[in-house]
Design an enzyme around this catalytic site. Structure first.
Site, PDB file in Angstrom:
ATOM      1  N   HIS A 187      -5.260  -3.736   2.368  1.00 54.44           N
ATOM      2  CA  HIS A 187      -5.679  -4.521   3.525  1.00 54.44           C
ATOM      3  C   HIS A 187      -6.409  -5.802   3.121  1.00 54.44           C
ATOM      4  O   HIS A 187      -7.463  -6.138   3.642  1.00 54.44           O
ATOM      5  CB  HIS A 187      -6.554  -3.678   4.473  1.00 54.44           C
ATOM      6  CG  HIS A 187      -5.816  -2.525   5.099  1.00 54.44           C
ATOM      7  ND1 HIS A 187      -5.259  -1.515   4.359  1.00 54.44           N
ATOM      8  CD2 HIS A 187      -5.522  -2.240   6.386  1.00 54.44           C
ATOM      9  CE1 HIS A 187      -4.668  -0.649   5.162  1.00 54.44           C
ATOM     10  NE2 HIS A 187      -4.793  -1.061   6.392  1.00 54.44           N
ATOM     11  N   GLU A 227     -18.983   3.601  -0.201  1.00 55.94           N
ATOM     12  CA  GLU A 227     -18.207   2.910  -1.240  1.00 55.94           C
ATOM     13  C   GLU A 227     -18.997   2.721  -2.533  1.00 55.94           C
ATOM     14  O   GLU A 227     -18.432   2.794  -3.631  1.00 55.94           O
ATOM     15  CB  GLU A 227     -17.723   1.552  -0.718  1.00 55.94           C
ATOM     16  CG  GLU A 227     -16.724   1.634   0.429  1.00 55.94           C
ATOM     17  CD  GLU A 227     -17.369   1.884   1.792  1.00 55.94           C
ATOM     18  OE1 GLU A 227     -18.623   1.834   1.897  1.00 55.94           O
ATOM     19  OE2 GLU A 227     -16.626   2.140   2.756  1.00 55.94           O
ATOM     20  N   ARG A 285      -1.593  -4.668   3.863  1.00 58.39           N
ATOM     21  CA  ARG A 285      -1.326  -3.748   4.952  1.00 58.39           C
ATOM     22  C   ARG A 285       0.096  -3.926   5.483  1.00 58.39           C
ATOM     23  O   ARG A 285       0.793  -2.968   5.748  1.00 58.39           O
ATOM     24  CB  ARG A 285      -2.318  -4.015   6.096  1.00 58.39           C
ATOM     25  CG  ARG A 285      -1.963  -3.263   7.350  1.00 58.39           C
ATOM     26  CD  ARG A 285      -2.856  -3.628   8.530  1.00 58.39           C
ATOM     27  NE  ARG A 285      -2.377  -2.924   9.707  1.00 58.39           N
ATOM     28  CZ  ARG A 285      -2.069  -3.523  10.853  1.00 58.39           C
ATOM     29  NH1 ARG A 285      -2.177  -4.823  10.967  1.00 58.39           N
ATOM     30  NH2 ARG A 285      -1.634  -2.818  11.874  1.00 58.39           N
ATOM     31  N   SER A 308      -4.755   5.243   5.503  1.00 56.37           N
ATOM     32  CA  SER A 308      -4.442   3.813   5.540  1.00 56.37           C
ATOM     33  C   SER A 308      -4.127   3.251   4.159  1.00 56.37           C
ATOM     34  O   SER A 308      -3.259   2.404   4.010  1.00 56.37           O
ATOM     35  CB  SER A 308      -5.622   3.029   6.130  1.00 56.37           C
ATOM     36  OG  SER A 308      -5.876   3.459   7.447  1.00 56.37           O
ATOM     37  N   ARG A 366       0.843  -1.214   0.000  1.00 57.54           N
ATOM     38  CA  ARG A 366       0.000   0.000   0.000  1.00 57.54           C
ATOM     39  C   ARG A 366       0.876   1.262   0.000  1.00 57.54           C
ATOM     40  O   ARG A 366       0.520   2.278  -0.600  1.00 57.54           O
ATOM     41  CB  ARG A 366      -0.953   0.005   1.188  1.00 57.54           C
ATOM     42  CG  ARG A 366      -0.254  -0.024   2.535  1.00 57.54           C
ATOM     43  CD  ARG A 366      -1.244   0.017   3.690  1.00 57.54           C
ATOM     44  NE  ARG A 366      -0.592  -0.320   4.942  1.00 57.54           N
ATOM     45  CZ  ARG A 366      -0.782   0.324   6.080  1.00 57.54           C
ATOM     46  NH1 ARG A 366      -1.599   1.345   6.150  1.00 57.54           N
ATOM     47  NH2 ARG A 366      -0.163  -0.055   7.167  1.00 57.54           N
TER      48      ARG A 366
END
Lengths: 274, 322
Positions: free
Chosen positions: B119, B68, B177, B47, B20
Site C-alpha cells: 500500500h 509496528e 495495493r 491486506s 502485494r
C-alpha cells in the site's frame, strides 16, 4: 547459596564496580549510576554458572542470551564480559574512544558476548521477544534475559513487547527490571510515574518476582524460580540503588550520565574495596 | 523477457495483479523450501497477503497486533537466531512510524530482516493521506545499509522476493495495493543494482519504478508513435541504483525524466539527480508527488490530479524535447 559462592560473587561484583569506575574515568563520559546498580546481578548471571555461555565460543547455538535493553548501562556489561574472558581487559580503557570495540552503546557486531545492539530505549525487550520466539521454534532449551530500566518503561514499545511476550507464552524469556527509581531528570515518580510497576507486569500476563537487586540469595532464588515457569514470561523486579557501592553516587540522578574525575574515581574505588 | 510486446502488455486484456498478491503467493511458496523463513504482520495480513503464508505455516507466522515498533525489533531478534523474518504492514506504518526501530534494531546491526511494505504511494486511493506512503523510500534510502527495492509487476515482485530471501541483509521492498499489468514473463532475471531498458530512443531518458512503470511505459510507447523515441528504463533497484545504465542513457540523450508514486524529495528522482549531478550533469525533471500530502480518490484519478499520469508525462516530455 553457600558462603564460598557468595564470597566469590561479591568479589566479582567488586571487580566489576572497580572496572566501571576506571572505564568511565578514563573515557570522561558515560553512565555510572545504572551500571553500578546492576553489578551484583551481572556478577550472579555470569559467574554463578546460571548462564549457559562459553567465552571461547560466543555464538554457540544453544547459549543463553542476555540483552541489555537499557543499553546506556553498557559499562557493567563490558566489565563483566571482559572479566569472563570474552575479550581482553585492555579494551576497557578504550570505552567510547574512536576505533574502540566498546562503543558508547553496545554494538553486537563489534563485541563478543553482546547479543543485541541497543541504546535507543524500549527496543531491547522486543528483540529479546524475537530471540525467545526463534529459540522456541528451533526447540532449544536456552533462556533469553532482558535487562530493563524503570525509566525505560516510559517507552510505549516496552508495553507492546510485554503484550506480545505474554500472548505468545514465552516461558523462555526472563526480564530483569532495574528498579532504581531514578532517571535523568529526577525521580521516576516525579518525571513519569510508572507505578504500580508490579501490578502493571502482572496485568500484562507476566509472572512477577520482586527481589532486592543487591542480595545474592534473592537473585539466585528468583532466577531458579523464573526458569521453572514454562508458559509465561517472568519479570524479576529488582529493587536497586542507583550508583550502588559509591556513597556520593547513590540515589543521585546527577550520576546517571556523568563520569567521575580522577579524584572522585579514587574515592569511589576505595569505598567499593572497603 | 517482456511478457508480450509493449502494446499487448498495456492492453486491457493482459493479466493484471497487485504486487502485494504476488508477494503473498511467493512467500508462501518459499516457506515450503526454506524452513527458516518466518513472517510477521501487524493485523493486516489479509491486506498485505501474508495470510496465504499464515494459513500454510501457522507456527512460523506471528501476528504482532497493531504494534509496528515491537514487530520490527522482534523481527531483529528472530534474525539473530538464524531466522529470515519477512515483516509486513502498510508502507506508512512500516517506515515513518518505526524509522528508529529499523535503524537501531535492524540496520545498525545489519540483521537479515526483509521489510515488505504494501500500500505504498497515492495509488492506495480511497484511504487518503494517512495511508499513502509518499516518504517511505526517502526514509529507507537515508538509513545506512538498507537495500531499497520497488518492483513494477507481479513477476518482478516474485523474483525480488526470491532474491531477498536468499541474500543476507536488511531489505525494504515497496509493494502496491492496486492491480498492475504483468510486464515481464518468467525469463526475467532480477539483479541487484540493475534496471531494465524496455524501449530505446535518442530524445530523452524516462526512468520509472514500481506502480508508475506501466503508466510511464504507455506514455513512452505513445510518444514513439508521435515520433518521439525515448530510452525507457524500469528501475526496481533504487538503492543501489543502476548507475551504469542511467549514465549510459543520460550520456546519449542529455535529458532525463523520472516518474514515481512518491514525493519528488528523496525517492527515485533524487537518487538519479544525486548520481548525475556528481558524474554527468544533465537536465533532470522529477515527476511524482510535488511535496504535498495525498488525498482520497481513485488511484488513477489521484495520479492525474497530482500531475504525473500518462498525459502529464507525455506533455512534459513534449515540452522538453521541442
Amino acid at each position: 547459596m553457600d558462603a564460598e559462592m557468595k564470597k566469590m560473587l561479591e568479589g566479582k561484583a567488586e571487580d566489576i564496580r572497580v572496572d566501571i569506575i576506571d572505564m568511565l574515568c578514563e573515557s570522561g563520559s558515560g553512565h555510572p549510576g545504572g551500571s553500578l546498580s546492576m553489578a551484583d546481578i551481572f556478577s550472579y548471571l555470569y559467574f554463578s554458572g546460571s548462564l549457559n555461555i562459553d567465552p571461547e565460543n560466543p555464538r554457540m547455538e544453544d547459549r543463553d542470551r542476555v540483552v541489555l535493553s537499557k543499553g546506556h548501562a553498557c559499562p557493567v556489561l563490558y566489565a563483566t564480559l571482559a572479566e569472563k574472558g570474552f575479550f581482553e581487559k585492555s579494551h576497557l580503557k578504550t570505552l567510547r574512544k574512536f576505533g574502540s570495540i566498546l562503543q558508547g552503546h553496545p554494538d553486537m557486531k563489534k563485541v563478543p558476548g553482546v547479543e543485541m545492539s541497543t541504546g535507543s530505549l524500549g527496543q531491547g525487550l522486543s528483540a529479546a521477544v524475537g530471540m525467545a520466539m526463534g529459540l522456541r521454534l528451533d526447540k532449544k532449551d536456552a533462556h533469553v534475559f532482558a535487562i530493563l530500566g524503570d525509566g525505560e518503561c516510559d517507552e510505549g514499545q516496552i508495553w507492546e513487547a510485554a503484550m506480545a511476550a505474554a500472548h505468545y507464552e514465552l516461558g523462555n524469556l526472563i526480564g530483569i527490571l532495574d528498579r532504581n527509581g531514578l532517571q535523568i531528570d529526577g525521580f521516576t515518580k516525579d518525571v513519569m510515574n510508572t507505578e504500580p510497576m508490579i501490578d502493571k507486569w502482572l496485568s500484562f500476563g507476566w509472572h512477577v518476582i520482586e527481589i532486592d537487586a543487591h542480595n545474592f540469595d534473592e537473585i539466585e532464588s528468583a532466577i531458579s524460580q523464573a526458569k521453572e515457569v514454562k508458559n509465561a514470561p517472568v519479570m524479576i523486579v529488582a529493587n536497586s540503588v542507583k550508583g550502588k557501592g559509591v556513597s556520593f553516587m547513590e540515589n543521585e540522578c546527577g550520576w546517571h550520565g556523568k563520569a567521575p574525575s580522577l579524584e572522585e574515581a579514587e574515592k569511589a574505588k576505595s569505598e567499593i574495596a572497603g | 523477457m517482456l511478457n508480450k510486446d509493449v502494446q499487448a502488455i498495456l492492453s486491457d486484456e493482459n493479466k493484471k495483479a497487485a504486487t502485494r498478491t504476488a508477494y503473498g503467493e511467493k512467500i508462501a511458496e518459499l516457506g515450503e523450501l526454506n524452513k527458516d523463513i518466518v513472517v510477521l504482520d501487524c493485523d493486516l495480513s489479509k491486506s498485505t497477503m501474508t495470510s496465504v503464508f499464515a494459513k500454510k505455516f501457522p507456527d512460523r507466522f506471528f501476528d504482532m497486533g497493531i504494534a509496528e515498533a515491537n514487530m520490527m525489533s522482534v523481527a531483529a531478534g528472530l534474525a539473530t537466531t538464524g531466522k529470515i523474518p519477512f515483516a509486513s504492514t502498510f508502507a506508512v506504518f512500516a517506515t515513518k512510524r518505526v524509522a528508529d526501530q529499523i535503524s537501531s534494531s535492524i540496520a545498525y546491526p545489519g540483521l537479515n530482516v526483509k521489510i515488505c511494505a504494501t500500500h505504498a504511494g497515492l495509488s492506495v486511493g480511497e484511504d487518503g493521506a494517512t495511508h499513502q506512503a509518499i516518504e517511505d523510500v526517502a526514509i529507507m534510502r537515508a538509513i545506512p545499509g538498507i537495500t531499497v527495492l520497488s518492483p513494477c509487476d507481479g513477476t518482478e515482485t516474485g523474483k525480488i522476493i526470491e532474491y531477498a530471501a536468499s541474500h543476507y541483509g536488511p531489505y525494504y521492498i515497496r509493494l502496491t495495493r492496486s492491480n498492475i499489468p504483468v510486464i515481464f514473463n518468467d525469463n526475467y532475471k532480477f539483479e541487484l543494482g540493475r534496471g531494465t531498458k524496455i524501449l530505446e530512443g535518442p530524445k530523452a531518458t524516462l526512468v520509472s519504478t514500481g506502480f508508475m512503470t506501466h503508466i510511464a511505459l504507455q506514455a513512452a510507447r505513445e510518444l514513439s508513435d508521435e515520433g518521439i523515441e525515448l530510452d525507457f528504463i524500469n528501475m526496481p533497484s533504487i538503492k543501489p541504483l543502476d548507475e551504469e545504465l542511467v549514465l549510459e542513457s543520460a550520456g546519449k540523450t542529455r535529458l532525463v525524466v523520472t516518474v514515481e508514486d512518491h514525493n519528488i524529495i528523496g525517492g527515485l528522482g533524487s537518487a538519479v539527480c544525486e548520481l548525475l549531478s556528481e558524474k554527468m550533469p544533465v537536465k533532470v525533471i522529477r515527476m511524482g508527488v510535488m511535496d504535498k500530502f495525498g488525498a482520497s480518490g481513485e488511484p488513477m484519478e489521484l495520479i492525474k490530479a497530482y500531475g504525473f499520469d500518462k498525459e502529464s508525462i507525455k506533455d512534459k516530455i513534449k515540452s522538453l524535447v521541442k
